[in-house]
Design a protein around this motif. Structure first.
Motif, PDB file in Angstrom:
ATOM      1  N   SER A   1     -62.753  80.449 -16.681  1.00  0.00           N
ATOM      2  CA  SER A   1     -64.058  80.530 -17.339  1.00  0.00           C
ATOM      3  C   SER A   1     -64.893  79.280 -17.057  1.00  0.00           C
ATOM      4  O   SER A   1     -66.068  79.368 -16.686  1.00  0.00           O
ATOM      5  CB  SER A   1     -63.836  80.717 -18.842  1.00  0.00           C
TER       6      SER A   1
ATOM      7  N   GLY B   1     -64.363  76.221 -28.160  1.00  0.00           N
ATOM      8  CA  GLY B   1     -63.429  76.678 -29.183  1.00  0.00           C
ATOM      9  C   GLY B   1     -62.414  77.689 -28.715  1.00  0.00           C
ATOM     10  O   GLY B   1     -61.597  78.162 -29.503  1.00  0.00           O
ATOM     11  N   ARG B   2     -62.448  78.030 -27.430  1.00  0.00           N
ATOM     12  CA  ARG B   2     -61.488  78.999 -26.910  1.00  0.00           C
ATOM     13  C   ARG B   2     -60.571  78.355 -25.884  1.00  0.00           C
ATOM     14  O   ARG B   2     -60.970  77.429 -25.177  1.00  0.00           O
ATOM     15  CB  ARG B   2     -62.215  80.157 -26.231  1.00  0.00           C
ATOM     16  N   PHE B   3     -59.370  78.891 -25.782  1.00  0.00           N
ATOM     17  CA  PHE B   3     -58.379  78.508 -24.785  1.00  0.00           C
ATOM     18  C   PHE B   3     -58.994  78.463 -23.383  1.00  0.00           C
ATOM     19  O   PHE B   3     -59.676  79.401 -22.971  1.00  0.00           O
ATOM     20  CB  PHE B   3     -57.272  79.560 -24.822  1.00  0.00           C
TER      21      PHE B   3
ATOM     22  N   THR C   1     -60.368  87.371 -20.887  1.00  0.00           N
ATOM     23  CA  THR C   1     -60.691  85.957 -21.086  1.00  0.00           C
ATOM     24  C   THR C   1     -59.568  85.113 -20.483  1.00  0.00           C
ATOM     25  O   THR C   1     -58.499  85.624 -20.134  1.00  0.00           O
ATOM     26  CB  THR C   1     -60.812  85.607 -22.578  1.00  0.00           C
TER      27      THR C   1
ATOM     28  N   GLU D   1     -57.696  80.582 -34.230  1.00  0.00           N
ATOM     29  CA  GLU D   1     -58.573  80.762 -33.072  1.00  0.00           C
ATOM     30  C   GLU D   1     -59.233  82.126 -33.049  1.00  0.00           C
ATOM     31  O   GLU D   1     -59.975  82.428 -32.112  1.00  0.00           O
ATOM     32  CB  GLU D   1     -57.755  80.683 -31.782  1.00  0.00           C
TER      33      GLU D   1
ATOM     34  N   ARG E   1     -65.915  79.246 -13.294  1.00  0.00           N
ATOM     35  CA  ARG E   1     -66.993  80.184 -12.963  1.00  0.00           C
ATOM     36  C   ARG E   1     -68.339  79.636 -13.431  1.00  0.00           C
ATOM     37  O   ARG E   1     -69.359  79.790 -12.754  1.00  0.00           O
ATOM     38  CB  ARG E   1     -66.724  81.556 -13.601  1.00  0.00           C
TER      39      ARG E   1
ATOM     40  N   ARG F   1     -64.759  93.927 -33.338  1.00  0.00           N
ATOM     41  CA  ARG F   1     -63.621  93.834 -32.415  1.00  0.00           C
ATOM     42  C   ARG F   1     -62.452  94.650 -32.955  1.00  0.00           C
ATOM     43  O   ARG F   1     -62.156  94.616 -34.147  1.00  0.00           O
ATOM     44  CB  ARG F   1     -63.180  92.373 -32.245  1.00  0.00           C
TER      45      ARG F   1
ATOM     46  N   GLN G   1     -58.264  71.803 -32.208  1.00  0.00           N
ATOM     47  CA  GLN G   1     -57.962  72.070 -33.616  1.00  0.00           C
ATOM     48  C   GLN G   1     -56.479  72.304 -33.882  1.00  0.00           C
ATOM     49  O   GLN G   1     -56.051  72.361 -35.022  1.00  0.00           O
ATOM     50  CB  GLN G   1     -58.795  73.237 -34.171  1.00  0.00           C
ATOM     51  N   GLU G   2     -55.684  72.440 -32.814  1.00  0.00           N
ATOM     52  CA  GLU G   2     -54.231  72.576 -32.979  1.00  0.00           C
ATOM     53  C   GLU G   2     -53.508  71.248 -32.902  1.00  0.00           C
ATOM     54  O   GLU G   2     -52.282  71.214 -33.002  1.00  0.00           O
ATOM     55  CB  GLU G   2     -53.639  73.434 -31.854  1.00  0.00           C
TER      56      GLU G   2
ATOM     57  N   GLU H   1     -64.438  93.151 -23.550  1.00  0.00           N
ATOM     58  CA  GLU H   1     -63.746  91.867 -23.418  1.00  0.00           C
ATOM     59  C   GLU H   1     -62.392  91.958 -24.103  1.00  0.00           C
ATOM     60  O   GLU H   1     -62.298  92.407 -25.240  1.00  0.00           O
ATOM     61  CB  GLU H   1     -64.575  90.756 -24.060  1.00  0.00           C
TER      62      GLU H   1
ATOM     63  N   LEU I   1     -55.803  73.849 -27.928  1.00  0.00           N
ATOM     64  CA  LEU I   1     -57.163  73.598 -28.423  1.00  0.00           C
ATOM     65  C   LEU I   1     -57.123  72.372 -29.319  1.00  0.00           C
ATOM     66  O   LEU I   1     -56.109  72.119 -29.978  1.00  0.00           O
ATOM     67  CB  LEU I   1     -57.672  74.798 -29.234  1.00  0.00           C
TER      68      LEU I   1
ATOM     69  N   HIS J   1     -59.431  89.583 -25.354  1.00  0.00           N
ATOM     70  CA  HIS J   1     -59.149  88.178 -25.646  1.00  0.00           C
ATOM     71  C   HIS J   1     -57.815  88.063 -26.389  1.00  0.00           C
ATOM     72  O   HIS J   1     -57.399  88.989 -27.077  1.00  0.00           O
ATOM     73  CB  HIS J   1     -60.283  87.609 -26.512  1.00  0.00           C
TER      74      HIS J   1
END
Lengths: 243, 243
Positions: free
Chosen positions: B205, B153-155, A181, A14, B208, A21, B13-14, A5, B11, A7
């Motif tokens: 994401s 929590g992800r873009f 991602t 974030e 899908r 990773r 949190q920003e 992956e 996001l 990202h």
């Protein structure tokens, strides 16, 4: 790179859990470009300090160390250098040790903590960084995160674009391709949207700030892609000073 | 809109401090599209609940309320609806009150707390939302933030694209144009990069995931731009239930 992956964290907060990773940290205007240029100039080790005060203390305890860093974009009083890639490019740092105070860059580097591999990336080493990340991912069975430093807690287009340049290079360099991602797809789309880094960077928030303080020449150094095959990494050429 | 800053938080949190800012919250796949379609169908009020359990409790205390929400993308046991814009589009909700449980959407709505104006935005009302934001900014002297919900929590590229669609509409609708932050510039570039929402959304994401659970028809409803002039807002048609 089947199942790897790829990202992009557009801001350090974030980045999430970086264990398992391979990470590259990006602060193209200007900290990671400066770090790379220091390495290009033969610098032995850069000690990254979280504050100007910490860098001063380290410098006082280690005679002969070069002081570099920024306060409001410029070199703090008594420092040998600011955070100016153009100035580092003209400096002879062969065999020298530098202590380097950078706020956004330090935050991004610290957010990568726990990662088995932390590389320093910018446009100047984008293909080399992409190759190093691919190699590390294959060797260690790691997923990959590119962490953008952003600017004072906000998204920075300069860093997102650079992340996209590295995503693009990884797609060319890796077979099979990594799984992107949404953020990696977006970063690459931003890279595609701006054919010339030297046109984009001066329009970004970080770029405009550098121009305002009279250091426009730094942007040319930041915008040059693939000028270096070096990829500094934490634990090798670069060390994080604890706060 | 001289001097009005237009920012995008990719996001929640920003989002930062939203006092003094007109905010639009975006969760195009699917919560804010669902909220808009409920309004289109004549729904009187939607009570947004932070959890399925909270929605159930609210429903038990308020006979006649319609239960909607998602757990793993589908309607929880005993609920009248999932989080399916296509299902809401076929429903008669005239004069009804709905309690709606959504995790990502709730997080984003809560991150806007403190904002004097919180609007619900998606592609279906993108121009109307842009106009409403411009009006509020002028009237109140506010800056503007578009808050993307992202995904766990992800873009999310779907939300970033939608934010870009709204930035684009604001540049057409506002004179003088607002000042774009780097994030707003990036969002607009992403919007420009994908000419057709109906092509992009299924590749994201979130898209899908919706396809995986067999609700692909929802994506068509989410992708339709400018189908509605309604702009639901917190305190008017939409209410946040405390956790």
């Amino acid at each position: 790179m089947n199942g790897v992956e790829l990202h992009v964290a557009f801001l350090p907060q974030e980045a999430g859990d970086c264990r398992g990773r391979a990470v590259a940290v990006i602060d193209v205007i200007r900290a990671t470009t400066s770090l790379l240029v220091m390495a290009e100039r033969g610098c032995d080790e850069v000690v990254v300090a979280p504050t100007v005060a910490a860098a001063r203390t380290f410098g006082a305890a280690h005679p002969g160390v070069v002081l570099a860093g920024e306060q409001g974009g410029l070199a703090p009083r008594g420092f040998d250098f600011g955070n100016s890639p153009a100035a580092f490019a003209d400096a002879d740092l062969a065999g020298r040790r530098v202590v380097f105070a950078t706020t956004n860059g330090t935050r991004a580097l610290h957010s990568a903590r726990g990662a088995p591999v932390i590389l320093i990336a910018c446009l100047r080493n984008r293909t080399a960084a992409a190759r190093a990340l691919s190699d590390e991912a294959v060797r260690g069975g790691f997923d990959i995160t590119l962490i953008c430093s952003g600017r004072e807690g906000r998204f920075g287009l300069d860093d997102a674009y650079t992340a996209g340049a590295i995503v693009d290079a990884m797609l060319r360099e890796s077979e099979p391709a990594p799984d992107l991602t949404d953020a990696a797809v977006a970063a690459r789309a931003l890279f595609d949207a701006y054919p010339k880094a030297e046109v984009l960077l001066p329009t970004t928030s970080a770029g405009r700030n550098v121009i305002e303080i009279g250091l426009e020449a730094d942007l040319n150094v930041c915008a040059e892609a693939d000028r270096s095959a070096l990829v500094p990494r934490i634990g090798e050429r670069v060390r994080l000073l604890e706060a």
